[in-house]
Design a protein around this motif. Structure first.
Motif, PDB file in Angstrom:
ATOM      1  N   VAL A   1      35.190  35.841  55.456  1.00  0.00           N
ATOM      2  CA  VAL A   1      36.682  36.550  55.340  1.00  0.00           C
ATOM      3  C   VAL A   1      36.960  36.522  54.029  1.00  0.00           C
ATOM      4  CG1 VAL A   1      38.965  35.595  56.016  1.00  0.00           C
ATOM      5  CG2 VAL A   1      37.014  35.480  57.745  1.00  0.00           C
ATOM      6  N   LYS A   2      36.724  35.213  53.203  1.00  0.00           N
ATOM      7  CA  LYS A   2      36.973  35.368  51.688  1.00  0.00           C
ATOM      8  C   LYS A   2      36.428  36.713  51.160  1.00  0.00           C
ATOM      9  CE  LYS A   2      37.777  31.635  50.182  1.00  0.00           C
ATOM     10  NZ  LYS A   2      38.592  30.589  49.329  1.00  0.00           N
ATOM     11  N   VAL A   3      35.215  36.723  51.336  1.00  0.00           N
ATOM     12  CA  VAL A   3      34.641  37.871  50.561  1.00  0.00           C
ATOM     13  C   VAL A   3      35.161  39.273  50.968  1.00  0.00           C
ATOM     14  CG1 VAL A   3      32.380  39.174  50.290  1.00  0.00           C
ATOM     15  CG2 VAL A   3      32.276  36.776  50.395  1.00  0.00           C
ATOM     16  N   ILE A   4      35.460  39.494  52.389  1.00  0.00           N
ATOM     17  CA  ILE A   4      36.158  40.643  52.397  1.00  0.00           C
ATOM     18  C   ILE A   4      37.606  40.912  52.003  1.00  0.00           C
ATOM     19  CG2 ILE A   4      37.389  41.846  54.653  1.00  0.00           C
ATOM     20  CD1 ILE A   4      35.028  40.670  56.329  1.00  0.00           C
ATOM     21  N   ALA A   5      38.337  39.749  51.732  1.00  0.00           N
ATOM     22  CA  ALA A   5      39.761  39.754  51.230  1.00  0.00           C
ATOM     23  C   ALA A   5      39.470  39.858  49.834  1.00  0.00           C
ATOM     24  CB  ALA A   5      40.303  38.242  51.427  1.00  0.00           C
ATOM     25  N   VAL A   6      38.579  39.413  49.157  1.00  0.00           N
ATOM     26  CA  VAL A   6      38.429  39.731  47.854  1.00  0.00           C
ATOM     27  C   VAL A   6      38.095  41.133  47.452  1.00  0.00           C
ATOM     28  CG1 VAL A   6      37.086  39.076  45.634  1.00  0.00           C
ATOM     29  CG2 VAL A   6      38.082  37.252  47.056  1.00  0.00           C
ATOM     30  N   VAL A   7      37.486  41.585  48.058  1.00  0.00           N
ATOM     31  CA  VAL A   7      37.086  43.282  48.187  1.00  0.00           C
ATOM     32  C   VAL A   7      38.172  44.072  48.139  1.00  0.00           C
ATOM     33  CG1 VAL A   7      35.585  45.123  48.850  1.00  0.00           C
ATOM     34  CG2 VAL A   7      34.336  42.892  48.633  1.00  0.00           C
ATOM     35  N   ALA A   8      38.969  43.723  49.386  1.00  0.00           N
ATOM     36  CA  ALA A   8      40.294  44.261  49.692  1.00  0.00           C
ATOM     37  C   ALA A   8      41.146  44.313  48.450  1.00  0.00           C
ATOM     38  CB  ALA A   8      40.773  43.978  50.793  1.00  0.00           C
ATOM     39  N   LEU A   9      41.308  43.229  48.112  1.00  0.00           N
ATOM     40  CA  LEU A   9      42.466  42.943  46.802  1.00  0.00           C
ATOM     41  C   LEU A   9      41.754  43.746  45.713  1.00  0.00           C
ATOM     42  CD1 LEU A   9      43.076  39.143  47.653  1.00  0.00           C
ATOM     43  CD2 LEU A   9      44.669  41.122  47.756  1.00  0.00           C
ATOM     44  N   ALA A  10      40.419  43.648  45.239  1.00  0.00           N
ATOM     45  CA  ALA A  10      40.042  44.243  44.167  1.00  0.00           C
ATOM     46  C   ALA A  10      40.260  45.831  44.409  1.00  0.00           C
ATOM     47  CB  ALA A  10      38.470  44.091  44.058  1.00  0.00           C
ATOM     48  N   ILE A  11      40.032  46.352  45.437  1.00  0.00           N
ATOM     49  CA  ILE A  11      40.489  47.863  45.771  1.00  0.00           C
ATOM     50  C   ILE A  11      41.842  48.027  45.471  1.00  0.00           C
ATOM     51  CG2 ILE A  11      40.441  49.711  47.508  1.00  0.00           C
ATOM     52  CD1 ILE A  11      38.025  48.563  48.643  1.00  0.00           C
ATOM     53  N   TRP A  12      42.747  47.005  45.859  1.00  0.00           N
ATOM     54  CA  TRP A  12      44.212  47.289  45.732  1.00  0.00           C
ATOM     55  C   TRP A  12      44.623  47.221  44.191  1.00  0.00           C
ATOM     56  CZ3 TRP A  12      48.122  43.392  48.294  1.00  0.00           C
ATOM     57  CH2 TRP A  12      49.460  43.778  48.169  1.00  0.00           C
ATOM     58  N   MET A  13      43.955  46.285  43.457  1.00  0.00           N
ATOM     59  CA  MET A  13      44.081  46.069  42.061  1.00  0.00           C
ATOM     60  C   MET A  13      43.584  47.338  41.279  1.00  0.00           C
ATOM     61  SD  MET A  13      42.871  43.164  39.574  1.00  0.00           S
ATOM     62  CE  MET A  13      41.132  43.411  39.593  1.00  0.00           C
TER      63      MET A  13
ATOM     64  N   VAL B   1      38.057  33.285  44.381  1.00  0.00           N
ATOM     65  CA  VAL B   1      36.663  33.296  43.928  1.00  0.00           C
ATOM     66  C   VAL B   1      36.680  31.625  43.551  1.00  0.00           C
ATOM     67  CG1 VAL B   1      35.231  33.649  42.146  1.00  0.00           C
ATOM     68  CG2 VAL B   1      36.332  35.513  43.214  1.00  0.00           C
ATOM     69  N   GLY B   2      37.663  31.135  42.834  1.00  0.00           N
ATOM     70  CA  GLY B   2      37.526  29.808  42.575  1.00  0.00           C
ATOM     71  C   GLY B   2      37.007  28.687  43.693  1.00  0.00           C
ATOM     72  N   ASN B   3      38.002  28.966  44.426  1.00  0.00           N
ATOM     73  CA  ASN B   3      38.008  28.284  45.813  1.00  0.00           C
ATOM     74  C   ASN B   3      36.529  28.353  46.469  1.00  0.00           C
ATOM     75  OD1 ASN B   3      40.105  26.538  45.333  1.00  0.00           O
ATOM     76  ND2 ASN B   3      41.404  27.903  46.732  1.00  0.00           N
ATOM     77  N   GLY B   4      36.008  29.595  46.622  1.00  0.00           N
ATOM     78  CA  GLY B   4      34.942  29.995  47.294  1.00  0.00           C
ATOM     79  C   GLY B   4      33.820  29.321  46.251  1.00  0.00           C
ATOM     80  N   ILE B   5      33.803  29.393  45.112  1.00  0.00           N
ATOM     81  CA  ILE B   5      32.785  28.615  44.381  1.00  0.00           C
ATOM     82  C   ILE B   5      32.690  26.958  44.957  1.00  0.00           C
ATOM     83  CG2 ILE B   5      32.027  27.683  42.181  1.00  0.00           C
ATOM     84  CD1 ILE B   5      33.345  30.259  41.040  1.00  0.00           C
TER      85      ILE B   5
END
Length: 164
Positions: A72-84, A104-108
């Motif tokens: 879920v976190k990976v999907i959210a980061v990709v979606a946010l990166a597209i939005w950015m 990403v920090g919490n994902g690490i």
């Protein structure tokens, strides 16, 4: 500097500061063995391993649940990166970068330790009763600041890019 570059820099700086603070607290201050450190009358450093999501919700140390949270976190980061990448304002782009960097920090942490390292505890004593806030970290602060930046930007009147 382009807005996207500012967003990328905010994401990278967030990850670096978040991970540096956690490594220092775990390895230099040795918070796990030292225990709570009183910084001010209302702020302590404590070690809390969060295996759930925000505010400790959905606590589950099952490996399948941890993999699902990471997906879920990976999907959210990709979606946010597209939005950015589509964002039109520097404030929104930096806000999205803060959110991405915090995620990403919490994902690490989740990959490295199987849980997110939380350490900041605000509390207040009123009439002999102590009230504690949730224990959090710098990544969480960045996420909240990023959301606040997006909200503020949405009230400035500049049309925002559509979220993916």
């Amino acid at each position: 500097m382009t807005p996207v570059r500012a967003g990328l820099i905010s994401a990278i700086v967030t990850v670096i500061l978040d991970q540096a603070s956690k490594l220092w607290l775990l390895n230099v201050l040795d918070l796990a063995h030292r225990g709570a450190v009183k910084v001010t009358p209302f702020f302590d450093l404590v070690l809390a391993w969060n295996i759930g999501i925000s505010f400790g919700w959905l606590q589950n140390d099952n490996q399948a649940a941890q993999i699902a949270l990471m997906a879920v976190k990976v999907i959210a980061v990709v979606a946010l990166a597209i939005w950015m990448a589509r964002s039109r304002t520097r404030l929104a782009t930096v806000g999205l970068g803060l959110i991405i960097g915090g995620a990403v920090g919490n994902g690490i942490d989740r990959l490295a330790y199987g849980a997110v390292v939380d350490f900041a505890l605000f509390h207040v004593e009123i009439a002999g009763n102590t009230f504690n806030w949730y224990v959090f970290n710098l990544a969480d602060v960045a996420i909240v600041a990023g959301v606040a930046a997006l909200l503020y930007d949405s009230f400035l009147g500049v049309p925002a890019a559509k979220a993916p």
